[in-house]
Design a protein around this motif. Structure first.
Motif, PDB file in Angstrom:
ATOM      1  N   GLN A 132       3.575   8.847 -18.490  1.00 28.04           N
ATOM      2  CA  GLN A 132       2.531   8.428 -17.674  1.00 28.04           C
ATOM      3  C   GLN A 132       1.591   7.594 -18.189  1.00 28.04           C
ATOM      4  N   SER A 133       1.147   6.395 -17.513  1.00 26.65           N
ATOM      5  CA  SER A 133       0.519   5.356 -18.254  1.00 26.65           C
ATOM      6  C   SER A 133      -0.686   5.373 -17.226  1.00 26.65           C
ATOM      7  N   VAL A 134      -1.798   5.499 -17.915  1.00 25.75           N
ATOM      8  CA  VAL A 134      -3.134   4.981 -17.053  1.00 25.75           C
ATOM      9  C   VAL A 134      -3.744   3.808 -17.475  1.00 25.75           C
ATOM     10  N   PHE A 135      -4.100   2.974 -16.575  1.00 30.92           N
ATOM     11  CA  PHE A 135      -4.409   1.730 -16.791  1.00 30.92           C
ATOM     12  C   PHE A 135      -5.921   1.666 -16.381  1.00 30.92           C
ATOM     13  N   GLN A 136      -6.767   0.724 -17.227  1.00 34.30           N
ATOM     14  CA  GLN A 136      -8.017   0.526 -16.823  1.00 34.30           C
ATOM     15  C   GLN A 136      -8.387   0.237 -15.453  1.00 34.30           C
ATOM     16  N   SER A 137      -7.641  -0.391 -14.644  1.00 38.38           N
ATOM     17  CA  SER A 137      -7.785  -0.991 -13.344  1.00 38.38           C
ATOM     18  C   SER A 137      -6.468  -0.976 -12.668  1.00 38.38           C
ATOM     19  N   ILE A 138      -6.712  -1.008 -11.323  1.00 41.24           N
ATOM     20  CA  ILE A 138      -5.273  -1.410 -10.575  1.00 41.24           C
ATOM     21  C   ILE A 138      -4.918  -2.710 -10.842  1.00 41.24           C
ATOM     22  N   ASP A 178       0.860  -1.219  -0.110  1.00 41.35           N
ATOM     23  CA  ASP A 178      -0.242  -0.012  -0.171  1.00 41.35           C
ATOM     24  C   ASP A 178       0.868   1.154  -0.114  1.00 41.35           C
ATOM     25  N   GLU A 179       2.210   1.093   0.131  1.00 43.97           N
ATOM     26  CA  GLU A 179       3.033   2.259   0.114  1.00 43.97           C
ATOM     27  C   GLU A 179       3.509   2.781  -1.427  1.00 43.97           C
ATOM     28  N   GLN A 180       3.438   3.928  -1.444  1.00 46.90           N
ATOM     29  CA  GLN A 180       4.185   4.349  -2.654  1.00 46.90           C
ATOM     30  C   GLN A 180       5.175   3.610  -3.151  1.00 46.90           C
ATOM     31  N   ARG A 181       5.423   3.096  -4.680  1.00 44.94           N
ATOM     32  CA  ARG A 181       6.683   2.433  -4.936  1.00 44.94           C
ATOM     33  C   ARG A 181       7.204   3.576  -5.977  1.00 44.94           C
ATOM     34  N   SER A 182       8.416   3.847  -5.700  1.00 45.34           N
ATOM     35  CA  SER A 182       9.200   4.817  -6.508  1.00 45.34           C
ATOM     36  C   SER A 182      10.739   4.075  -6.514  1.00 45.34           C
ATOM     37  N   THR A 183      11.145   3.720  -7.746  1.00 46.45           N
ATOM     38  CA  THR A 183      12.404   3.098  -7.483  1.00 46.45           C
ATOM     39  C   THR A 183      13.258   3.769  -8.812  1.00 46.45           C
ATOM     40  N   GLU A 184      14.632   3.878  -8.630  1.00 50.60           N
ATOM     41  CA  GLU A 184      15.278   4.633  -9.427  1.00 50.60           C
ATOM     42  C   GLU A 184      15.780   3.455 -10.319  1.00 50.60           C
ATOM     43  N   MET A 185      15.836   3.787 -11.478  1.00 53.88           N
ATOM     44  CA  MET A 185      16.327   2.814 -12.861  1.00 53.88           C
ATOM     45  C   MET A 185      17.203   3.544 -13.727  1.00 53.88           C
ATOM     46  N   GLY A 186      18.589   3.225 -13.268  1.00 54.65           N
ATOM     47  CA  GLY A 186      19.752   3.840 -13.854  1.00 54.65           C
ATOM     48  C   GLY A 186      19.994   5.213 -13.202  1.00 54.65           C
ATOM     49  N   THR A 187      20.898   5.838 -13.961  1.00 54.97           N
ATOM     50  CA  THR A 187      21.315   7.254 -13.310  1.00 54.97           C
ATOM     51  C   THR A 187      20.167   8.070 -12.768  1.00 54.97           C
ATOM     52  N   GLU A 188      19.151   8.402 -13.770  1.00 51.55           N
ATOM     53  CA  GLU A 188      18.200   9.280 -13.326  1.00 51.55           C
ATOM     54  C   GLU A 188      16.800   8.870 -13.607  1.00 51.55           C
ATOM     55  N   THR A 189      16.672   7.725 -14.102  1.00 46.72           N
ATOM     56  CA  THR A 189      15.303   7.066 -14.391  1.00 46.72           C
ATOM     57  C   THR A 189      14.378   6.703 -13.189  1.00 46.72           C
ATOM     58  N   THR A 190      13.292   7.162 -12.953  1.00 41.84           N
ATOM     59  CA  THR A 190      12.509   6.768 -11.769  1.00 41.84           C
ATOM     60  C   THR A 190      11.052   6.228 -12.405  1.00 41.84           C
ATOM     61  N   LEU A 191      10.725   5.357 -11.699  1.00 40.70           N
ATOM     62  CA  LEU A 191       9.349   4.627 -11.818  1.00 40.70           C
ATOM     63  C   LEU A 191       8.510   4.972 -10.587  1.00 40.70           C
ATOM     64  N   THR A 192       7.310   5.442 -10.665  1.00 41.56           N
ATOM     65  CA  THR A 192       6.493   5.670  -9.545  1.00 41.56           C
ATOM     66  C   THR A 192       5.223   5.142  -9.603  1.00 41.56           C
ATOM     67  N   GLU A 208       1.802   4.803  -7.389  1.00 42.35           N
ATOM     68  CA  GLU A 208       0.831   5.413  -6.250  1.00 42.35           C
ATOM     69  C   GLU A 208      -0.127   4.254  -5.723  1.00 42.35           C
ATOM     70  N   PRO A 209      -0.205   3.871  -4.493  1.00 43.72           N
ATOM     71  CA  PRO A 209      -0.916   2.619  -4.083  1.00 43.72           C
ATOM     72  C   PRO A 209      -2.472   2.749  -4.407  1.00 43.72           C
ATOM     73  N   ASP A 210      -3.160   3.657  -4.569  1.00 48.88           N
ATOM     74  CA  ASP A 210      -4.489   3.712  -4.967  1.00 48.88           C
ATOM     75  C   ASP A 210      -4.651   4.475  -6.429  1.00 48.88           C
ATOM     76  N   SER A 211      -3.802   4.280  -7.320  1.00 53.15           N
ATOM     77  CA  SER A 211      -3.705   5.154  -8.215  1.00 53.15           C
ATOM     78  C   SER A 211      -3.759   3.799  -9.608  1.00 53.15           C
ATOM     79  N   GLN A 212      -4.308   4.117 -10.513  1.00 53.34           N
ATOM     80  CA  GLN A 212      -4.023   3.123 -11.945  1.00 53.34           C
ATOM     81  C   GLN A 212      -3.042   3.606 -12.684  1.00 53.34           C
ATOM     82  N   THR A 213      -2.104   4.585 -12.292  1.00 56.28           N
ATOM     83  CA  THR A 213      -0.978   5.060 -12.952  1.00 56.28           C
ATOM     84  C   THR A 213       0.350   4.467 -12.503  1.00 56.28           C
ATOM     85  N   ILE A 214       1.133   4.537 -13.892  1.00 55.00           N
ATOM     86  CA  ILE A 214       2.406   4.179 -13.433  1.00 55.00           C
ATOM     87  C   ILE A 214       3.247   5.402 -14.106  1.00 55.00           C
ATOM     88  N   GLU A 215       4.353   6.054 -13.518  1.00 49.44           N
ATOM     89  CA  GLU A 215       4.860   7.232 -14.217  1.00 49.44           C
ATOM     90  C   GLU A 215       6.432   6.650 -14.329  1.00 49.44           C
TER      91      GLU A 215
END
Length: 172
Positions: free
Chosen positions: A131-137, A3-17, A19-26
């Motif tokens: 930013q990718s918005v999915f149809q569901s979590i 349920d926590e926000q997931r934000s990971t660094e991928m490479g030098t400056e790339t981040t993937l975020t 949010e727990p209650d969102s249908q989005t990946i950024e």
């Protein structure tokens, strides 16, 4: 997924975020090139095979009509000869600021994402945010569990390498 926000660094400056209650990946990364150059490379069908997808796959562009209402379709091929198709429709193009498009993996038909790529320039560098918005979590989580994070990391690393080679070639 916790349920926590997931934000990971991928490479030098790339981040993937995620949010727990969102249908989005950024996914975001800063590139060492002007916004115009990043936009041009991002939308050039001749250059897509050089950066789109994981390194152990080859990519071809079946169709890429970068205009509102235009269709795109890319194919990935693995070492065993399997083919994986992806396609979508461009909804909004504001050069060199933003692209809004749909994304659908042909292996899971009907699971369509709405993607918005924004290109922000500061001090000669460009922050690209997708930013990718999915149809569901559940759809979002299925994408994460498919290995999407590793594929996205490699794709953006390849994009940075390509930009570096082009920028190096133009400054010589």
């Amino acid at each position: 997924m916790t349920d926590e926000q997931r934000s990971t660094e991928m490479g030098t400056e790339t981040t993937l975020t995620v949010e727990p209650d969102s249908q989005t990946i950024e996914i975001a990364r800063t590139f060492e090139a002007s916004r115009q150059r990043v936009f041009e490379v991002y939308t050039d069908p001749e250059l897509i095979p050089e950066w789109w997808g994981p390194r152990n796959y080859s990519t071809s562009v079946d169709e890429m009509d970068v205009r509102p209402g235009g269709i795109w379709r890319f194919l990935n091929y693995d070492g065993d000869g399997n083919e994986y198709g992806f396609h979508g429709v461009y909804h909004d193009i504001v050069e060199p600021e933003r692209i809004v498009q749909t994304f659908e993996f042909e292996g899971t038909p009907g699971r369509v994402q709405l993607e918005t790529a924004t290109f922000d320039e500061q001090d000669g560098k460009t922050r690209l945010t997708a930013q990718s918005v999915f149809q569901s979590i559940e759809d979002r989580d299925a994408m994460l569990e498919s290995g999407m994070e590793d594929g996205a990391r490699e794709t953006w690393e390849r994009f940075a390498e390509l930009l570096g080679s082009i920028e190096g070639a133009t400054t010589r």
